[in-house]
Scaffold this motif. Structure first.
Motif, PDB file in Angstrom:
ATOM      1  N   SER A 192       1.560  10.449   5.142  1.00  0.00           N
ATOM      2  CA  SER A 192       1.178  11.381   3.378  1.00  0.00           C
ATOM      3  C   SER A 192       1.592  10.043   2.609  1.00  0.00           C
ATOM      4  N   LEU A 193       0.623   9.704   1.513  1.00  0.00           N
ATOM      5  CA  LEU A 193       1.096   8.452   0.447  1.00  0.00           C
ATOM      6  C   LEU A 193       1.086   9.731  -0.344  1.00  0.00           C
ATOM      7  N   ILE A 194       2.133   9.272  -1.448  1.00  0.00           N
ATOM      8  CA  ILE A 194       2.575   9.742  -2.756  1.00  0.00           C
ATOM      9  C   ILE A 194       1.849   9.259  -3.774  1.00  0.00           C
ATOM     10  N   ILE A 195       0.914   9.996  -4.481  1.00  0.00           N
ATOM     11  CA  ILE A 195      -0.104   9.580  -5.527  1.00  0.00           C
ATOM     12  C   ILE A 195       0.035  10.257  -6.764  1.00  0.00           C
ATOM     13  N   ALA A 196       0.004   9.250  -7.971  1.00  0.00           N
ATOM     14  CA  ALA A 196      -0.019  10.104  -9.056  1.00  0.00           C
ATOM     15  C   ALA A 196      -1.317  10.979  -9.728  1.00  0.00           C
ATOM     16  N   ASP A 197      -0.771  12.201 -10.302  1.00  0.00           N
ATOM     17  CA  ASP A 197      -1.329  13.337 -10.501  1.00  0.00           C
ATOM     18  C   ASP A 197      -2.173  13.281 -11.962  1.00  0.00           C
ATOM     19  N   THR A 198      -3.383  12.712 -12.586  1.00  0.00           N
ATOM     20  CA  THR A 198      -3.622  12.056 -13.544  1.00  0.00           C
ATOM     21  C   THR A 198      -4.113  13.392 -14.722  1.00  0.00           C
ATOM     22  N   ASP A 199      -3.931  14.732 -14.085  1.00  0.00           N
ATOM     23  CA  ASP A 199      -3.868  16.066 -15.022  1.00  0.00           C
ATOM     24  C   ASP A 199      -2.739  16.490 -15.657  1.00  0.00           C
ATOM     25  N   GLY A 227       1.101  -1.200   0.168  1.00  0.00           N
ATOM     26  CA  GLY A 227       0.410  -0.238   0.283  1.00  0.00           C
ATOM     27  C   GLY A 227       1.177   1.726  -0.187  1.00  0.00           C
ATOM     28  N   ALA A 228       1.884   0.769   0.518  1.00  0.00           N
ATOM     29  CA  ALA A 228       2.687   2.105   0.246  1.00  0.00           C
ATOM     30  C   ALA A 228       3.590   2.727  -1.151  1.00  0.00           C
ATOM     31  N   ALA A 229       3.387   1.684  -2.222  1.00  0.00           N
ATOM     32  CA  ALA A 229       4.340   2.022  -3.061  1.00  0.00           C
ATOM     33  C   ALA A 229       3.894   2.975  -3.861  1.00  0.00           C
ATOM     34  N   PRO A 230       4.375   4.015  -4.701  1.00  0.00           N
ATOM     35  CA  PRO A 230       3.865   5.435  -4.977  1.00  0.00           C
ATOM     36  C   PRO A 230       3.417   4.919  -6.189  1.00  0.00           C
ATOM     37  N   GLY A 231       2.475   5.767  -6.868  1.00  0.00           N
ATOM     38  CA  GLY A 231       1.582   5.193  -7.528  1.00  0.00           C
ATOM     39  C   GLY A 231       0.144   4.589  -7.710  1.00  0.00           C
ATOM     40  N   LEU A 232       0.919   4.049  -7.108  1.00  0.00           N
ATOM     41  CA  LEU A 232      -0.521   2.689  -6.121  1.00  0.00           C
ATOM     42  C   LEU A 232      -2.021   3.314  -6.962  1.00  0.00           C
ATOM     43  N   TYR A 233      -1.898   4.558  -6.733  1.00  0.00           N
ATOM     44  CA  TYR A 233      -3.096   5.410  -6.233  1.00  0.00           C
ATOM     45  C   TYR A 233      -2.365   6.663  -6.895  1.00  0.00           C
ATOM     46  N   SER A 234      -4.104   7.354  -7.072  1.00  0.00           N
ATOM     47  CA  SER A 234      -3.976   8.649  -8.050  1.00  0.00           C
ATOM     48  C   SER A 234      -5.769   9.248  -8.005  1.00  0.00           C
ATOM     49  N   GLY A 235      -5.153  10.539  -8.366  1.00  0.00           N
ATOM     50  CA  GLY A 235      -5.609  11.700  -8.282  1.00  0.00           C
ATOM     51  C   GLY A 235      -5.475  12.674  -8.938  1.00  0.00           C
ATOM     52  N   SER A 236      -6.445  14.094  -8.709  1.00  0.00           N
ATOM     53  CA  SER A 236      -6.426  15.287  -9.087  1.00  0.00           C
ATOM     54  C   SER A 236      -6.043  16.385  -7.700  1.00  0.00           C
ATOM     55  N   ARG A 237      -4.666  16.670  -7.667  1.00  0.00           N
ATOM     56  CA  ARG A 237      -4.503  18.100  -6.909  1.00  0.00           C
ATOM     57  C   ARG A 237      -5.124  19.198  -6.688  1.00  0.00           C
ATOM     58  N   SER A 238      -5.158  18.931  -5.101  1.00  0.00           N
ATOM     59  CA  SER A 238      -6.760  19.617  -4.790  1.00  0.00           C
ATOM     60  C   SER A 238      -7.433  18.955  -4.670  1.00  0.00           C
ATOM     61  N   VAL A 239      -7.751  18.577  -5.357  1.00  0.00           N
ATOM     62  CA  VAL A 239      -9.165  17.612  -5.993  1.00  0.00           C
ATOM     63  C   VAL A 239      -9.396  16.283  -4.455  1.00  0.00           C
ATOM     64  N   ALA A 240     -10.420  16.017  -3.909  1.00  0.00           N
ATOM     65  CA  ALA A 240     -10.980  15.170  -3.077  1.00  0.00           C
ATOM     66  C   ALA A 240     -12.228  14.089  -4.373  1.00  0.00           C
ATOM     67  N   ALA A 241     -11.404  12.821  -3.632  1.00  0.00           N
ATOM     68  CA  ALA A 241     -11.631  11.805  -4.917  1.00  0.00           C
ATOM     69  C   ALA A 241     -13.271  11.110  -4.726  1.00  0.00           C
ATOM     70  N   CYS A 242     -13.635  11.397  -3.380  1.00  0.00           N
ATOM     71  CA  CYS A 242     -14.448  11.337  -1.976  1.00  0.00           C
ATOM     72  C   CYS A 242     -15.660  12.477  -1.545  1.00  0.00           C
ATOM     73  N   LEU A 279      -8.482   4.847  -7.489  1.00  0.00           N
ATOM     74  CA  LEU A 279      -7.444   2.856  -7.911  1.00  0.00           C
ATOM     75  C   LEU A 279      -6.788   3.578  -9.490  1.00  0.00           C
ATOM     76  N   SER A 280      -5.695   3.007  -9.200  1.00  0.00           N
ATOM     77  CA  SER A 280      -4.467   3.166 -10.434  1.00  0.00           C
ATOM     78  C   SER A 280      -4.920   2.535 -11.369  1.00  0.00           C
ATOM     79  N   VAL A 281      -4.456   0.899 -11.081  1.00  0.00           N
ATOM     80  CA  VAL A 281      -5.297  -0.457 -11.687  1.00  0.00           C
ATOM     81  C   VAL A 281      -6.043  -1.087 -11.303  1.00  0.00           C
ATOM     82  N   ASP A 282      -6.375  -2.526 -11.622  1.00  0.00           N
ATOM     83  CA  ASP A 282      -7.808  -2.402 -11.405  1.00  0.00           C
ATOM     84  C   ASP A 282      -7.167  -3.579 -10.346  1.00  0.00           C
ATOM     85  N   THR A 283      -8.488  -3.716  -9.126  1.00  0.00           N
ATOM     86  CA  THR A 283      -7.991  -4.342  -7.758  1.00  0.00           C
ATOM     87  C   THR A 283      -8.381  -5.056  -7.001  1.00  0.00           C
TER      88      THR A 283
END
Length: 361
Positions: A233-240, A92-107, A149-153
């Motif tokens: 904190s989590l390191i996530i990918a910026d989808t934008d 769960g600590a792997a960078p890039g496992l999750y993603s999102g948009s900067r300053s925007v909550a997914a939920c 989620l960045s990948v099918d999980t």
């Protein structure tokens, strides 16, 4: 200089602690709810859940914000409904496992809290499946982080029915909005409010039921395992813009920032498993001193420089021969003890006479 691909492989090996391990099926045991109901948690059937589908027995209406369209896999959507799966266990600590948009909550965490508070029976069942008390739901949800989620999980999902939660195995499509805890574990699916737990046991042969999405590949599914420690904190990918975001755990994006020390690779799906059909690449081995193809040349001290036996410390084995060196006995590099003096003449005092002086100080 190392290539970016080699840097990526090295960094991922360290982060995953052998953490990016591919296995057939999942090694985690089945998860039971607080009432002891297993449902299909350990069954061979695995329900495919597209990112916007609420699925069976939703706990609440969707609280997911408009998700970004996930990039489909290059694998054609033509696999049979039952196929041998390969589930990749990912930290769960792997960078890039999750993603999102900067300053925007997914939920919408606040709305999720209100919906569970408005239905006491569902709130109680949600709390039991999550291992908490019903009064702890608001604080529990606020401690989680909204990401995508960045990948099918694969996860153990829960549906609501008959006043309790029933567990079942599900694969959530990449792009699904989830709430994750400090160790990177998905805990809530925002499209339905269902509590989530780690993937349960499933054999390599499994029936994949439900709606298949373009590019779904049963050999490219992740199963998240807890990170080595609770993170802040989590390191996530910026989808934008395909950059990195450091998101504070329990924050909805208001404190997002660029990491001070970002991962040395690009945030893309190649981080977790290779593209289908692509052979595993391996870097050529670097030559070592013992490699016959790269013999070491003997050191020439130069003419006119006398050897100094009392100089550098001796090697561990001064008599070892190197490959490629002419068959000549090398000079010893250790300082040998001095030759003993000539034996004492018979008319000298015997050795015992001097022993007393040796201990008088």
């Amino acid at each position: 200089m190392r290539s970016p691909r080699r840097i990526r492989r090295t960094a991922l090996a360290a982060l995953s602690a052998g953490v990016l391990l591919a296995v057939a099926g999942c090694a985690e045991g089945g998860d039971r709810t607080a009432k002891g109901t297993t449902g299909t948690a350990e069954a061979k059937d695995v329900l495919l859940q597209p990112l916007a589908s609420p699925g069976p027995g939703p706990f609440t209406a969707s609280t997911a914000r408009a998700p970004a369209s996930p990039a489909p896999s290059a694998t054609p959507d033509s696999a049979p409904p039952s196929a041998t799966r390969t589930v990749h266990r990912v930290s769960g600590a792997a960078p890039g496992l999750y993603s999102g948009s900067r300053s925007v909550a997914a939920c919408d965490v606040e709305r999720q809290t209100r919906l569970l508070a408005d239905d006491k029976d569902k709130g109680r069942a949600f709390a039991e499946a999550s291992g908490i008390e019903a009064v702890q739901i608001p604080g529990y949800l606020k401690s989680l982080t909204p990401v995508v989620l960045s990948v099918d999980t694969q996860v153990t999902n829960h549906g609501y029915g008959g006043g309790s939660a029933t567990a079942f195995q599900a694969v959530l499509q990449a792009g699904t909005a989830v709430l994750v805890d400090g160790r990177g574990m998905p805990r809530v699916r925002c499209a339905c409010g269902n509590p989530l737990k780690p993937a349960g046991t499933a054999d390599g042969k499994a029936a994949h039921r439900g709606e298949r999405w373009p590019g779904y590949d049963p050999a490219r599914v992740a199963a998240v395992e807890p990170g080595p420690r609770a993170a802040t904190s989590l390191i996530i990918a910026d989808t934008d813009d395909n950059t990195w975001i450091q998101r504070t755990v329990g924050d909805s994006g208001g404190r997002d920032r660029t990491p001070d020390d970002p991962p040395p690779f690009e945030p893309d799906a190649e981080l977790l498993f290779p593209s289908p059909g692509r052979p595993t690449e391996s870097a050529p081995p670097e030559p070592t001193p013992s490699d016959p193809s790269a013999p070491r040349e003997p050191t020439d001290p130069g003419p006119g420089e006398p050897s100094d036996d009392s100089g550098d410390p001796p090697p561990g084995d001064p008599w070892e021969f190197e490959e490629g060196v002419p068959d000549v006995a090398p000079e010893p590099t250790q300082v040998l003890p001095a030759e003993p003096d000539e034996p004492a003449a018979p008319d000298e005092e015997p050795m015992e006479a001097g022993l007393g002086d040796a201990f008088t100080g």
